[in-house]
Write an enzyme that holds these catalytic residues in place. Structure first.
Site, PDB file in Angstrom:
ATOM      1  N   LYS A  83      85.402  67.315  -4.782  1.00  0.00           N
ATOM      2  CA  LYS A  83      85.008  67.144  -3.389  1.00  0.00           C
ATOM      3  C   LYS A  83      86.204  66.724  -2.538  1.00  0.00           C
ATOM      4  O   LYS A  83      87.042  65.920  -2.976  1.00  0.00           O
ATOM      5  CB  LYS A  83      83.904  66.091  -3.314  1.00  0.00           C
ATOM      6  N   SER A 158      76.605  65.177   1.650  1.00  0.00           N
ATOM      7  CA  SER A 158      77.924  65.647   2.015  1.00  0.00           C
ATOM      8  C   SER A 158      78.635  66.426   0.915  1.00  0.00           C
ATOM      9  O   SER A 158      79.697  67.016   1.151  1.00  0.00           O
ATOM     10  CB  SER A 158      78.800  64.460   2.426  1.00  0.00           C
ATOM     11  N   SER A 182      74.076  61.943  -1.026  1.00  0.00           N
ATOM     12  CA  SER A 182      75.046  63.031  -0.867  1.00  0.00           C
ATOM     13  C   SER A 182      75.283  63.858  -2.118  1.00  0.00           C
ATOM     14  O   SER A 182      75.923  64.909  -2.048  1.00  0.00           O
ATOM     15  CB  SER A 182      76.385  62.468  -0.376  1.00  0.00           C
TER      16      SER A 182
END
Length: 476
Positions: A83, A158, A182
């Protein structure tokens, strides 16, 4: 086996093929990089593709395999995405901010070093919402991340880019993080298994963690076993960590070999003050309850504690972190800019009161959950939204919409309990839905064991999005 079947093969199965010399790390890396080049422009899953580094690493591992065939870690040669909130040495780490795309990370994040130690090959950095603050992945200046099951819809956020990449067969397994859903949200949106581990399970070294224990890094997998294996890789105390847990014995992956004892399970389809979950998601919970009862566990409906006293302090901490990161407000997107300026009205006393309130509510949640081995709850209150669906709303309305969607996730960031999202069917729009399994503190093992049972009686690990299954080629 054709190239599509190989791309969607579970990570542990790929690792087995590598150990048995049926496929090489280089062949796998080349396969995924070709798929990324072909599919990522429409998907927006990766913001940085590390093709040169990945190929060099894969070649070195292929050569290592020829001369050192023994004692390989379980995920040796398997590809992984990282990420874009986690630094990778020598690669840009933009945090979803277009103006930061030239900021090169000087060193690896601790979990990135753990991935390398496990022999994994990093394919690139995946898209995140700006600063990781929103449950959809549409940072200005970047293409929006899209859901491979239906490109009109978001993969969540996210960790939306990592979920989209994994669901589309653009990596074997993904790393993400969860400060309020997330990881679990993108798993729900994309038909994956996403684990928010217990507080203290995974180190935030060397940078530290700004959210008072709310956030944790973690795994996204196509199968429960893959998720358990990556959780084993990421777990561990680093000297000086503010929270810590002993390593599990046996490992999370090995613990899947034995089915769990009969469990006492609570479930609910209602979270006040939000209300009743969407009918499609409610049906997923009922189906899961029926499955666990068929497996020999007992299930009873419960009334979950009212979340009214959690919402406001959680928002206070959320907006304060946006402001504290030190990013100039001028480069922030609309919602983060609004949160930034809201934070300026909060003094240190108000912030500390919010933290204390979260701790009080967390204590109540843990006490409520204690009689049960597992709770079954919604992941989100309704299926995923379309890309850009909330873009035209005013910021206060976006905040309300976010709260009313993700409400089942933040309670367990506050409490520090482990929580696992697993797939359980599809919405009428064709996007996946799922359910959330919540365990006692530090008891990821029970969640994973129950999820493995449910995986065996379900069909979700065999599902693939049509977008990602074209252009098959036959491999030697």
């Amino acid at each position: 086996m054709n190239s599509v079947d190989l791309a969607f093969l579970p990570a542990l199965e790929q690792a087995r093929l590598i150990r048995h010399r049926e496929i090489s790390p280089l062949e796998l890396a080349e396969l995924y990089l070709e798929r990324i080049e072909r599919l990522n422009p429409a998907l927006g899953a990766y913001v940085t593709v590390m093709a040169e580094q990945a190929l060099a690493d894969a070649k070195a591992k292929t050569e290592h395999l020829a001369s050192n065939p023994e004692d390989l870690p379980p995920l040796f040669g398997v590809t992984v995405s990282v990420k874009d909130l986690n630094p990778v040495e020598g690669v840009a780490c933009a945090y979803g901010i277009k103006a930061a795309c030239d900021r090169i990370a000087p060193q690896d994040d601790y979990i990135v070093s753990k991935l390398r130690q496990a022999g994994m090959i990093i394919l690139g950095k995946t898209a995140t919402s700006q600063l990781g603050s929103l449950p959809y992945t549409e940072p200005p200046g970047f293409p929006p991340a899209r859901n491979p099951w239906n490109l009109d819809y978001t993969p969540g956020g996210s960790s939306g880019g990592g979920a989209a990449a994994l669901a589309a067969g653009l990596c074997a397994i993904s790393q993400g993080s969860d400060g309020g859903g997330s990881l679990r949200g993108p798993a729900f949106c994309c038909g994956l298994v996403g684990m928010k581990a217990s507080r203290g399970r995974i180190s935030f070294s060397p940078l530290g963690e700004r959210l008072n224990g709310l956030a944790v890094n973690g795994p996204l997998g196509r199968t429960v076993a893959d998720t358990a294996a990556l959780l084993d890789v990421l777990s561990g105390y680093e000297l000086g960590d503010p929270y810590w847990l002993p390593d599990p014995e046996p490992s999370f992956l090995a613990g899947l070999d034995a089915p769990p004892r009969p469990l006492r399970i609570g479930y609910t389809t209602r979270l006040d003050p939000i209300g009743e979950v969407d009918p499609v998601c409610r049906q997923a919970i009922y189906e899961t309850v029926q499955q666990v009862e068929d497996l020999g566990h007992s299930a009873e409906e419960v009334t979950f504690p009212n979340l009214e006293n959690l919402i406001e302090p959680f928002v206070v901490v959320w907006e304060c972190v946006v402001a504290e990161l030190g990013v100039p407000w001028i480069v922030l997107e609309k919602m983060n800019r609004w949160l930034y300026w809201r934070a300026w009205r909060i003094n240190s006393g108000a912030y500390l009161r919010a933290v204390a309130q979260l701790q009080l509510v967390a204590r109540q949640i843990v006490q409520f959950c204690h009689p049960y081995d597992v709770l079954i709850l919604p992941v989100y209150m309704h299926p995923t939204i379309k890309v850009g669906e909330w873009k035209g709303l005013r910021s206060p309305k976006i905040l309300d919409s976010v709260i009313n969607w993700v409400a089942p996730c933040p309670p367990f960031n506050a409490s520090g309990q482990p929580a696992l999202a697993i797939p359980q069917g599809f919405a009428p729009s064709g996007v996946p839905i799922g359910v959330q399994l919540v365990g006692r503190p530090a008891d990821e093992a029970t969640l994973l064991a129950l999820a493995a049972q449910l995986e065996q009686v379900g069909s979700w690990k065999h599902q693939r999005p049509a977008f990602a299954t074209g252009a098959e080629t036959t491999l030697p």
